[in-house]
Design a protein around this motif. Structure first.
Motif, PDB file in Angstrom:
ATOM      1  N   LEU A 301      46.530  41.136  53.307  1.00 27.98           N
ATOM      2  CA  LEU A 301      46.934  42.332  52.683  1.00 27.98           C
ATOM      3  C   LEU A 301      46.648  43.783  53.247  1.00 27.98           C
ATOM      4  O   LEU A 301      47.195  44.825  52.712  1.00 27.98           O
ATOM      5  CB  LEU A 301      46.697  42.110  51.216  1.00 27.98           C
ATOM      6  CG  LEU A 301      47.287  41.226  50.513  1.00 27.98           C
ATOM      7  CD1 LEU A 301      46.874  40.972  49.020  1.00 27.98           C
ATOM      8  CD2 LEU A 301      49.167  41.058  50.563  1.00 27.98           C
ATOM      9  N   SER A 307      53.200  40.240  53.262  1.00 32.11           N
ATOM     10  CA  SER A 307      53.189  39.707  51.781  1.00 32.11           C
ATOM     11  C   SER A 307      52.531  38.534  51.798  1.00 32.11           C
ATOM     12  O   SER A 307      52.692  37.682  52.971  1.00 32.11           O
ATOM     13  CB  SER A 307      54.428  39.831  51.056  1.00 32.11           C
ATOM     14  OG  SER A 307      54.731  41.129  50.833  1.00 32.11           O
ATOM     15  N   ALA A 332      45.050  46.564  47.462  1.00 33.51           N
ATOM     16  CA  ALA A 332      46.015  46.639  48.506  1.00 33.51           C
ATOM     17  C   ALA A 332      46.800  47.674  48.256  1.00 33.51           C
ATOM     18  O   ALA A 332      47.499  47.887  47.051  1.00 33.51           O
ATOM     19  CB  ALA A 332      46.588  45.202  48.784  1.00 33.51           C
ATOM     20  N   ARG A 335      53.463  47.366  49.114  1.00 32.08           N
ATOM     21  CA  ARG A 335      54.090  46.795  50.266  1.00 32.08           C
ATOM     22  C   ARG A 335      55.343  47.633  50.945  1.00 32.08           C
ATOM     23  O   ARG A 335      55.993  48.470  50.077  1.00 32.08           O
ATOM     24  CB  ARG A 335      54.564  45.543  50.028  1.00 32.08           C
ATOM     25  CG  ARG A 335      53.657  44.479  49.682  1.00 32.08           C
ATOM     26  CD  ARG A 335      52.530  44.163  50.713  1.00 32.08           C
ATOM     27  NE  ARG A 335      51.348  44.793  50.519  1.00 32.08           N
ATOM     28  CZ  ARG A 335      50.274  44.986  51.292  1.00 32.08           C
ATOM     29  NH1 ARG A 335      50.436  44.289  52.274  1.00 32.08           N
ATOM     30  NH2 ARG A 335      49.279  45.861  51.071  1.00 32.08           N
ATOM     31  N   LYS A 341      53.127  41.878  46.709  1.00 30.95           N
ATOM     32  CA  LYS A 341      51.951  41.754  47.501  1.00 30.95           C
ATOM     33  C   LYS A 341      51.639  40.463  47.806  1.00 30.95           C
ATOM     34  O   LYS A 341      51.172  39.886  49.023  1.00 30.95           O
ATOM     35  CB  LYS A 341      50.473  42.557  47.011  1.00 30.95           C
ATOM     36  CG  LYS A 341      50.914  44.066  46.891  1.00 30.95           C
ATOM     37  CD  LYS A 341      49.582  44.681  46.255  1.00 30.95           C
ATOM     38  CE  LYS A 341      49.918  46.125  45.780  1.00 30.95           C
ATOM     39  NZ  LYS A 341      48.908  46.708  45.007  1.00 30.95           N
TER      40      LYS A 341
END
Length: 515
Positions: A301, A307, A332, A335, A341
């Motif tokens: 991550l 992902s 994290a 994305r 994620k």
């Protein structure tokens, strides 16, 4: 009526690369807007609501009646198709128009100015949560679909339905950028004037679906075995038998793991190759048994284009596990690949303990009840990211409806999230247990050869997951991913000519799609 062009510019890494006859995607989309004779404006927004607010401001300031909307990184926007769409939109007095059946990237969306105001109001009143979502390429239509009968929606249909091929000709991600680049190269070889005003989009589509370099760019889904150990056997997996034959030990006693160091180097190589992808840590074995599981998740991550996907029996889950995983996921960054994620599928496959024990023969009394409690705990910790999973077979078909009705309810622990999986025989390694044949009437070139790479814990890469431990085409710890990826080109070329390798002939997974 005054129309303007609105471009959404997400500032991707590939939109300024001058590989399209000396131009980049931004220049070509601007040329398209100029050919239409419209003013154009650029917008960048984090959320759907923010985007609509900005667009409404631009529309108001410029006294526009209609917006022609597109992302700015589409090199093949077609003037003739756009004009056809505009003509239809105004002729039938529509509120929203789109090109249906064409691949993404050839045509814009047409939106009435008044409709844009209504859509923004929806994000402030009835669709607040949707309005908070990151803006995406499907964002406008996703909002319209929540109350589609309230809008006059119009479409221009393609002669052939090209959606089966799932092409997306944009420069947002590396795989799509390469697809665009390779389409142009192949079209020029055939003397097709791609950037001519009257270029036939249908001809471009046919060119793309007949060419290997458009169909297969870089892997988008990496199925990695990080752990040889498997806790729960199941009748729909050949893993217990095949692992025992290969290693002379049952996988529930395995101490075979991919080291964190090797995995870390592999992920670095994957990012260099694909830029964005979904990483499954569940090719075989129980990933939660890996001693460095949390380090692996954190490392994966750390890249915003990546992902994580997990399939798990969920027996290794407790409160501490959930909190540790939650902390990593929350820390994290958001994305950049249109996926969450992390996505977790829990292998339930049943609605009752009796059926669960039938599908998973080595479990004990009370295990199913404990598993369901673990699923609830995981769902509460990572809401919306957990999917109870049901592999559909003759043996458990009678419980499919009960499973679906329970887990599909928005009030249950998974908030209505679930997944129904098709049974696989792994090219006849297992008996045929399919309750229904879902294969299409016409066979398509295999999605897994086009998009997936399976990697075993020792680095070996089988031609596909259906091969289990056979048909090894390379090793990621000895060769580059690019070198190994090309090894399956000939098999895909055979698929294109409707001639199949002996192993593929027995397979019916060609039409299933991973991310």
């Amino acid at each position: 009526m005054k129309s303007i062009v609105i471009f959404f510019d997400e500032h991707s890494d590939f939109e300024e690369k001058k590989v399209f006859d000396g131009k980049n995607a931004l220049e070509l989309s601007k040329n398209w807007a100029c050919a239409l004779g419209f003013e154009y404006f650029y917008v960048n927004a984090s959320t759907l609501a923010d985007f609509l607010q900005q667009v409404n401001s631009i529309v108001s300031e410029n006294h526009a009646d209609c917006v022609v909307f597109s992302y700015a990184d589409l090199p093949f926007l077609n003037v003739a198709l756009t004009e056809k769409l505009l003509k239809s939109h105004f002729e039938y007095k529509c509120e929203y128009s789109f090109a249906d059946g064409f691949p993404y990237g050839f045509a814009p969306e047409i939106i009435d100015a008044g409709t844009l105001k209504i859509l923004y109001e929806m994000t402030q009143k009835t669709q607040i949560e949707l309005g908070k979502n990151c803006f995406s390429r499907t964002g406008i239509f996703d909002l319209i679909k929540t109350d589609i009968n309230a809008f006059e929606v119009n479409s221009v249909l393609s002669q052939t339905d090209w959606r089966l091929w799932r092409f997306a000709f944009h420069c947002g991600y590396k795989e799509n950028f390469l697809q665009c680049k390779n389409l142009l190269s192949n079209a020029l070889e055939k003397n097709i004037c791609v950037f001519d005003k009257d270029c036939d989009v249908e001809v471009l589509c046919k060119t793309a679906c007949e060419n290997l370099s458009c169909l297969k760019t870089v892997p988008a889904f990496y199925d990695i075995q990080i752990c040889g150990k498997e806790i729960v056997a199941c009748i729909y997996s050949p893993y217990f038998d095949e692992y025992s034959k290969k290693n002379n030990v049952s996988p529930d006693k395995s101490q075979n793991f991919m080291s964190f160091e090797l995995y870390s180097n592999l992920i670095d190589d994957i990012v260099r190759t694909s830029d964005s992808a979904v990483i499954s840590l569940s090719a075989w074995g129980e990933p939660l048994c890996h001693p460095d599981f949390f380090k692996i998740i954190e490392k994966t991550l750390s890249y915003q284009g990546i992902s994580v996907f997990l399939e798990t029996s969920c027996f290794n889950v407790d409160k501490e596990f959930c909190l540790n995983l939650k902390a990593i996921v929350e820390n994290a960054l958001v994305r950049k690949n249109d996926y969450d994620k992390i996505m977790i599928c829990v292998k339930l496959d049943a609605f009752s303990e009796k059926m669960y024990k039938k599908i998973h023969p080595n479990v004990k009394d009370g295990d199913f009840e404990r598993l369901v409690e673990n699923v609830k705990m995981l769902c509460e910790t990572l809401p919306g990211l957990v999917y109870p999973q049901f592999v559909r077979m003759n043996e458990n078909e009678e419980e499919l409806e009960s499973f679906f009705r329970f887990w599909n309810e928005k009030t249950n622990p998974s908030f209505g999230k679930l997944t129904i999986q098709k049974y696989q025989s792994f090219c006849n390694l297992l008996p045929d247990r399919k309750p229904a044949d879902l294969s299409p009437l016409e066979r398509n070139p295999c999605w897994h050869l086009r998009r997936d790479m399976t990697i075993l814990s020792n680095g070996d890469v089988p031609m596909c997951k259906q091969c289990v431990f056979s048909n090894i085409v390379g090793n990621v710890f000895e060769q580059s991913i690019e070198e190994i990826w090309k090894k399956t080109d000939n098999a895909l070329l055979m698929h294109l000519s409707e001639k199949y390798p002996s192993f593929c002939e027995k397979c019916d997974e060609y039409y299933t799609y991973n991310f």
